[in-house]
Design a protein around this motif. Sequence first.
Motif, PDB file in Angstrom:
ATOM      1  N   PRO A  27      71.658 124.060  62.020  1.00  0.00           N
ATOM      2  CA  PRO A  27      70.907 123.084  61.212  1.00  0.00           C
ATOM      3  C   PRO A  27      71.211 123.262  59.719  1.00  0.00           C
ATOM      4  CG  PRO A  27      69.421 124.724  62.162  1.00  0.00           C
ATOM      5  CD  PRO A  27      70.788 125.059  62.658  1.00  0.00           C
ATOM      6  N   VAL A  28      71.437 122.149  59.044  1.00  0.00           N
ATOM      7  CA  VAL A  28      71.792 122.192  57.622  1.00  0.00           C
ATOM      8  C   VAL A  28      70.592 121.848  56.739  1.00  0.00           C
ATOM      9  CG1 VAL A  28      73.267 121.153  55.840  1.00  0.00           C
ATOM     10  CG2 VAL A  28      74.175 121.621  58.112  1.00  0.00           C
ATOM     11  N   ALA A  29      69.873 120.803  57.111  1.00  0.00           N
ATOM     12  CA  ALA A  29      68.748 120.383  56.262  1.00  0.00           C
ATOM     13  C   ALA A  29      67.598 119.914  57.133  1.00  0.00           C
ATOM     14  CB  ALA A  29      69.191 119.263  55.335  1.00  0.00           C
ATOM     15  N   ASP A  30      66.399 120.132  56.632  1.00  0.00           N
ATOM     16  CA  ASP A  30      65.204 119.664  57.321  1.00  0.00           C
ATOM     17  C   ASP A  30      64.848 118.290  56.751  1.00  0.00           C
ATOM     18  OD1 ASP A  30      62.822 119.206  58.480  1.00  0.00           O
ATOM     19  OD2 ASP A  30      61.923 121.153  58.009  1.00  0.00           O
ATOM     20  N   LEU A  31      65.352 117.251  57.380  1.00  0.00           N
ATOM     21  CA  LEU A  31      65.164 115.897  56.848  1.00  0.00           C
ATOM     22  C   LEU A  31      63.700 115.489  56.816  1.00  0.00           C
ATOM     23  CD1 LEU A  31      68.089 113.836  58.384  1.00  0.00           C
ATOM     24  CD2 LEU A  31      67.946 114.905  56.153  1.00  0.00           C
ATOM     25  N   ASP A  32      62.952 115.981  57.786  1.00  0.00           N
ATOM     26  CA  ASP A  32      61.536 115.624  57.848  1.00  0.00           C
ATOM     27  C   ASP A  32      60.791 116.163  56.623  1.00  0.00           C
ATOM     28  OD1 ASP A  32      59.801 114.150  59.541  1.00  0.00           O
ATOM     29  OD2 ASP A  32      58.662 116.011  59.794  1.00  0.00           O
ATOM     30  N   ARG A  33      61.129 117.406  56.253  1.00  0.00           N
ATOM     31  CA  ARG A  33      60.481 118.024  55.093  1.00  0.00           C
ATOM     32  C   ARG A  33      60.863 117.266  53.807  1.00  0.00           C
ATOM     33  NH1 ARG A  33      62.685 122.470  53.099  1.00  0.00           N
ATOM     34  NH2 ARG A  33      61.668 123.041  51.164  1.00  0.00           N
ATOM     35  N   GLU A  34      62.153 116.928  53.704  1.00  0.00           N
ATOM     36  CA  GLU A  34      62.623 116.177  52.531  1.00  0.00           C
ATOM     37  C   GLU A  34      61.921 114.823  52.439  1.00  0.00           C
ATOM     38  OE1 GLU A  34      66.853 115.699  52.413  1.00  0.00           O
ATOM     39  OE2 GLU A  34      67.193 117.860  52.364  1.00  0.00           O
ATOM     40  N   PHE A  35      61.761 114.184  53.600  1.00  0.00           N
ATOM     41  CA  PHE A  35      61.099 112.882  53.629  1.00  0.00           C
ATOM     42  C   PHE A  35      59.660 112.998  53.135  1.00  0.00           C
ATOM     43  CE2 PHE A  35      58.100 110.461  56.296  1.00  0.00           C
ATOM     44  CZ  PHE A  35      58.290 109.207  55.747  1.00  0.00           C
ATOM     45  N   ARG A  36      58.968 114.045  53.589  1.00  0.00           N
ATOM     46  CA  ARG A  36      57.568 114.204  53.184  1.00  0.00           C
ATOM     47  C   ARG A  36      57.451 114.498  51.681  1.00  0.00           C
ATOM     48  NH1 ARG A  36      54.086 115.216  57.952  1.00  0.00           N
ATOM     49  NH2 ARG A  36      55.415 114.510  59.643  1.00  0.00           N
ATOM     50  N   GLN A  37      58.403 115.262  51.162  1.00  0.00           N
ATOM     51  CA  GLN A  37      58.393 115.527  49.712  1.00  0.00           C
ATOM     52  C   GLN A  37      58.618 114.225  48.934  1.00  0.00           C
ATOM     53  OE1 GLN A  37      61.391 118.505  49.180  1.00  0.00           O
ATOM     54  NE2 GLN A  37      59.970 120.197  49.435  1.00  0.00           N
ATOM     55  N   ASP A  38      59.600 113.433  49.402  1.00  0.00           N
ATOM     56  CA  ASP A  38      59.892 112.164  48.731  1.00  0.00           C
ATOM     57  C   ASP A  38      58.698 111.219  48.820  1.00  0.00           C
ATOM     58  OD1 ASP A  38      62.354 113.061  48.092  1.00  0.00           O
ATOM     59  OD2 ASP A  38      63.446 111.878  49.586  1.00  0.00           O
ATOM     60  N   LEU A  39      58.028 111.247  49.955  1.00  0.00           N
ATOM     61  CA  LEU A  39      56.888 110.352  50.154  1.00  0.00           C
ATOM     62  C   LEU A  39      55.758 110.712  49.176  1.00  0.00           C
ATOM     63  CD1 LEU A  39      55.585 108.082  51.769  1.00  0.00           C
ATOM     64  CD2 LEU A  39      54.757 109.785  53.380  1.00  0.00           C
ATOM     65  N   THR A  40      55.523 112.022  49.017  1.00  0.00           N
ATOM     66  CA  THR A  40      54.486 112.449  48.064  1.00  0.00           C
ATOM     67  C   THR A  40      54.830 111.972  46.658  1.00  0.00           C
ATOM     68  OG1 THR A  40      54.149 114.393  49.430  1.00  0.00           O
ATOM     69  CG2 THR A  40      53.215 114.470  47.234  1.00  0.00           C
ATOM     70  N   ASP A  41      56.092 112.108  46.302  1.00  0.00           N
ATOM     71  CA  ASP A  41      56.551 111.641  44.989  1.00  0.00           C
ATOM     72  C   ASP A  41      56.314 110.133  44.852  1.00  0.00           C
ATOM     73  OD1 ASP A  41      57.913 111.520  42.538  1.00  0.00           O
ATOM     74  OD2 ASP A  41      59.791 111.022  43.554  1.00  0.00           O
ATOM     75  N   ALA A  42      56.643 109.396  45.919  1.00  0.00           N
ATOM     76  CA  ALA A  42      56.475 107.940  45.890  1.00  0.00           C
ATOM     77  C   ALA A  42      55.004 107.566  45.725  1.00  0.00           C
ATOM     78  CB  ALA A  42      57.027 107.329  47.170  1.00  0.00           C
ATOM     79  N   LEU A  43      54.122 108.269  46.424  1.00  0.00           N
ATOM     80  CA  LEU A  43      52.693 107.935  46.359  1.00  0.00           C
ATOM     81  C   LEU A  43      52.143 108.158  44.957  1.00  0.00           C
ATOM     82  CD1 LEU A  43      51.624 109.455  49.769  1.00  0.00           C
ATOM     83  CD2 LEU A  43      51.620 107.042  49.164  1.00  0.00           C
ATOM     84  N   ILE A  44      52.619 109.217  44.302  1.00  0.00           N
ATOM     85  CA  ILE A  44      52.162 109.484  42.928  1.00  0.00           C
ATOM     86  C   ILE A  44      52.655 108.384  41.999  1.00  0.00           C
ATOM     87  CG2 ILE A  44      52.401 111.101  40.980  1.00  0.00           C
ATOM     88  CD1 ILE A  44      52.401 113.344  43.137  1.00  0.00           C
ATOM     89  N   ARG A  45      53.873 107.895  42.254  1.00  0.00           N
ATOM     90  CA  ARG A  45      54.407 106.800  41.436  1.00  0.00           C
ATOM     91  C   ARG A  45      53.657 105.506  41.680  1.00  0.00           C
ATOM     92  NH1 ARG A  45      60.888 106.332  41.517  1.00  0.00           N
ATOM     93  NH2 ARG A  45      61.375 108.532  41.488  1.00  0.00           N
ATOM     94  N   ILE A  46      53.267 105.285  42.935  1.00  0.00           N
ATOM     95  CA  ILE A  46      52.637 104.011  43.293  1.00  0.00           C
ATOM     96  C   ILE A  46      51.223 103.925  42.735  1.00  0.00           C
ATOM     97  CG2 ILE A  46      51.700 102.710  45.262  1.00  0.00           C
ATOM     98  CD1 ILE A  46      54.201 103.844  46.832  1.00  0.00           C
ATOM     99  N   ALA A  47      50.459 105.008  42.841  1.00  0.00           N
ATOM    100  CA  ALA A  47      49.052 104.980  42.414  1.00  0.00           C
ATOM    101  C   ALA A  47      48.973 104.658  40.914  1.00  0.00           C
ATOM    102  CB  ALA A  47      48.417 106.331  42.689  1.00  0.00           C
ATOM    103  N   PRO A  48      47.945 103.914  40.478  1.00  0.00           N
ATOM    104  CA  PRO A  48      47.791 103.655  39.043  1.00  0.00           C
ATOM    105  C   PRO A  48      47.810 104.971  38.267  1.00  0.00           C
ATOM    106  CG  PRO A  48      46.237 102.356  40.293  1.00  0.00           C
ATOM    107  CD  PRO A  48      46.885 103.284  41.266  1.00  0.00           C
ATOM    108  N   GLU A  49      48.413 104.932  37.077  1.00  0.00           N
ATOM    109  CA  GLU A  49      48.706 106.183  36.397  1.00  0.00           C
ATOM    110  C   GLU A  49      47.476 106.980  35.981  1.00  0.00           C
ATOM    111  OE1 GLU A  49      50.790 105.819  32.795  1.00  0.00           O
ATOM    112  OE2 GLU A  49      51.308 107.939  32.786  1.00  0.00           O
ATOM    113  N   GLY A  50      46.406 106.266  35.681  1.00  0.00           N
ATOM    114  CA  GLY A  50      45.212 106.973  35.200  1.00  0.00           C
ATOM    115  C   GLY A  50      44.457 107.706  36.287  1.00  0.00           C
TER     116      GLY A  50
END
Lengths: 307, 189
Positions: B126-149
């Motif tokens: 195994p080279v990379a844990d794609l599921d883990r990467e996906f969850r990290q990216d998703l968290t990043d996306a959710l922070i971007r999506i939510a209103p900044e305040g």
Amino acid sequence: MLDPVMYTGGVYKHDLIMELVEDLGGYLLQKNVTQSEVILLLLIPSDDMPIMAALAKELRGELVRAPLAGTEVAVVTPTLAIHHLPHSACDVAEYLRRHGAKSNMVGLARGVGREIAQINEYETDLVNEHDACVFMFGNFVQCIVEKGPLYRNINVPVVVTGGPEIPKEKMPYAFEYVSSVGRISHRSKKANELANLDRIVAAVGRALDRARRDIEKDPLTTSPPRVMDAVREQVPEVQSSFSPLPIALNLNGCRIKLPYDEFHQAVSDVTFDEGMRLGDIATIRPSRMKRYILVRIKPESETGFVI
Amino acid sequence: MDPLEVFKVEAPGEEYGEKKYREILLDILQDLGLVRSIGRLYVYADISKPYFAVFGLFRGALPPLLVRDIGDVAAAGDGFQIKVNDEEHLADLVRVLWERYGRDNVEQPDRDILTVISKDSPADIPVADLDREFRQDLTDALIRIAPEGFRNRMNEMKEDSFFFIAAEETLTSEMIAEVREKIRGMMNA
């Protein structure tokens, strides 16, 4: 009456345009050379416009009216985070620039949120140094309406942008409200999105027209472009400033991008042909922007003459 | 057409905000390449409180990325040769091979060629844990999506779903329970 125009053409022979501007008694506000193309922001006497248009045609260049030339507009966002940049704040700033304005982006330190949003004295003063400002808000009605206190103490006209349709009465401190420009996370490139940017430019244009009308009631002792020309000639250090626009024009003065402490006396001593010193006809003080030199020309009612 | 099976956004009293947040969500999820891994998405925002919540169901866990998924493995000389087709994970691949076989036994004669001196094939490492990467990216996306305040956030990642809530004020258990109830209502509607 001077008309603001933008010339876009090849570098080859563009100095003919600059010479003509000088001969006609106009002013060169800004010159940008990008590889083989040059963009000139000019002020030309209205009566001589056909002569300039003929030369531009001969050189295969393009001459368009730039209604916002010679003004500085602040684009204010709640912060400089990814939620507002590069879309849509940069789109608006770039669009204002294309219409001739010098646009500056201001990201507030604590402008976010509905209840916690605030602006500090420094930020207010900085925005007040511009000729107009655009406050960019998001997509929720309540948030936009409740952020009124952010621009309550701004003295220059404030154009507010946001997504939903909101009656202007709900924003008593705004000069105008432009809807359909809320938070977006893609570049504005569709026809309706560009039309919205045009509406912002039109609103800023109206705001600047009002400011111009106010100034006309009590005219300035001299015009800002004339101050710019005199400073360029008599304070040669300004030519070596690293800023893309070493002297930024405002409707009632200009910002000279040299350190205040070192150069304010030299700027104050700039003399006009009529014998007046700039220090006598204008207030010279440090700008809130990097402590540059801010020149505010006094009106006729203060000095008693116009040169 | 929405690329998601179910995609609902509710923001009481903010019709325009509802419509626009659909666009913002899709733009950000598409930018980060996350749309295909999310099946259903429910967004509930109450600006009078104010809070912003997202609940989503995943389409299924992503399998780990193996060496044979990245390139063609073939026996050569004393070991194996890997012809890399997907350069995105090349750095991860080199790191994994170094760890397994040691630096002396791994060589990169060309940009997309790796050779390994070994008796056993590296194809199934195994080279990379794609599921883990996906969850990290998703968290990043959710922070971007939510209103900044909305800076008080809670993010709950489960095997098959995620729940994200952001608010201006401190998050309370009552608020979280209220949001869960609203989202349950949206799911059953």
